[in-house]
Design a protein around this motif. Structure first.
Motif, short mmCIF file in Angstrom:
data_model
loop_
_atom_site.label_atom_id
_atom_site.label_comp_id
_atom_site.label_asym_id
_atom_site.label_seq_id
_atom_site.Cartn_x
_atom_site.Cartn_y
_atom_site.Cartn_z
N GLU A 46 0.72 -1.56 0.09
CA GLU A 46 0.37 0.30 0.33
C GLU A 46 0.88 1.38 0.26
O GLU A 46 0.79 2.05 -0.91
N ALA A 49 2.05 2.01 -3.48
CA ALA A 49 0.79 2.45 -4.54
C ALA A 49 1.04 3.89 -4.37
O ALA A 49 1.13 4.47 -5.18
N GLU A 52 3.22 5.51 -5.54
CA GLU A 52 4.04 5.55 -7.51
C GLU A 52 2.99 6.89 -7.60
O GLU A 52 2.88 7.55 -8.52
N GLN A 53 2.02 7.12 -6.82
CA GLN A 53 0.97 8.06 -6.57
C GLN A 53 1.48 9.74 -6.95
O GLN A 53 1.48 10.34 -7.59
N ARG A 58 7.36 4.13 -9.45
CA ARG A 58 7.11 2.48 -9.16
C ARG A 58 8.53 1.28 -8.52
O ARG A 58 9.24 1.09 -8.96
N ASP A 61 6.90 -5.21 -7.00
CA ASP A 61 6.78 -6.24 -5.83
C ASP A 61 8.02 -6.65 -4.70
O ASP A 61 7.99 -7.00 -3.47
#
Length: 85
Positions: A46, A49, A52-53, A58, A61
Motif C-alpha cells: 500500500e 502504491a 507511485e501516486q 514504481r 513487488d
C-alpha cells in the motif's frame, strides 16, 4: 518532482497504517525495521502504491519485499527519481 524525506515516509506510513498506533512513528525511524514499526508486506505494498501516486516512482513487488527500513525506502525512491530526471 521533489525529493522524498523521512518525514514524507512517516506521513505516508501513518496514512497507510490504518488503525496502527501513529505514536510508533514518532522520533527517529530512519533505521527502525518496518517489522518493528508493525508493518507487514501488505502495508508496504500500500505504501509503494501511494509513493507511485505521489512521486511517480514504481517499486516492483519483489523490491518492496526486500526493503527493511524507512531509510532504504527513501534512498530507493530518491535514487530512482534521480535516474529519471
Amino acid at each position: 518532482m521533489s525529493t522524498m524525506t523521512i518525514d514524507d515516509v512517516r506521513r505516508i506510513l501513518v496514512a497507510c497504517a490504518g488503525e496502527t498506533d501513529a505514536a510508533a512513528f514518532d522520533g527517529d525511524i530512519d533505521s527502525v525495521e518496518f517489522e518493528e514499526l508493525g508493518y507487514d508486506s501488505l502495508a508496504l505494498m500500500e505504501t509503494a502504491a501511494r509513493i507511485e501516486q505521489e512521486y511517480g516512482v514504481r517499486i516492483p513487488d519483489e523490491r518492496v519485499a526486500d526493503l527493511r527500513t524507512p531509510r532504504e525506502l527513501v534512498d530507493l525512491v530518491n535514487g530512482a527519481a534521480a535516474r529519471t530526471s
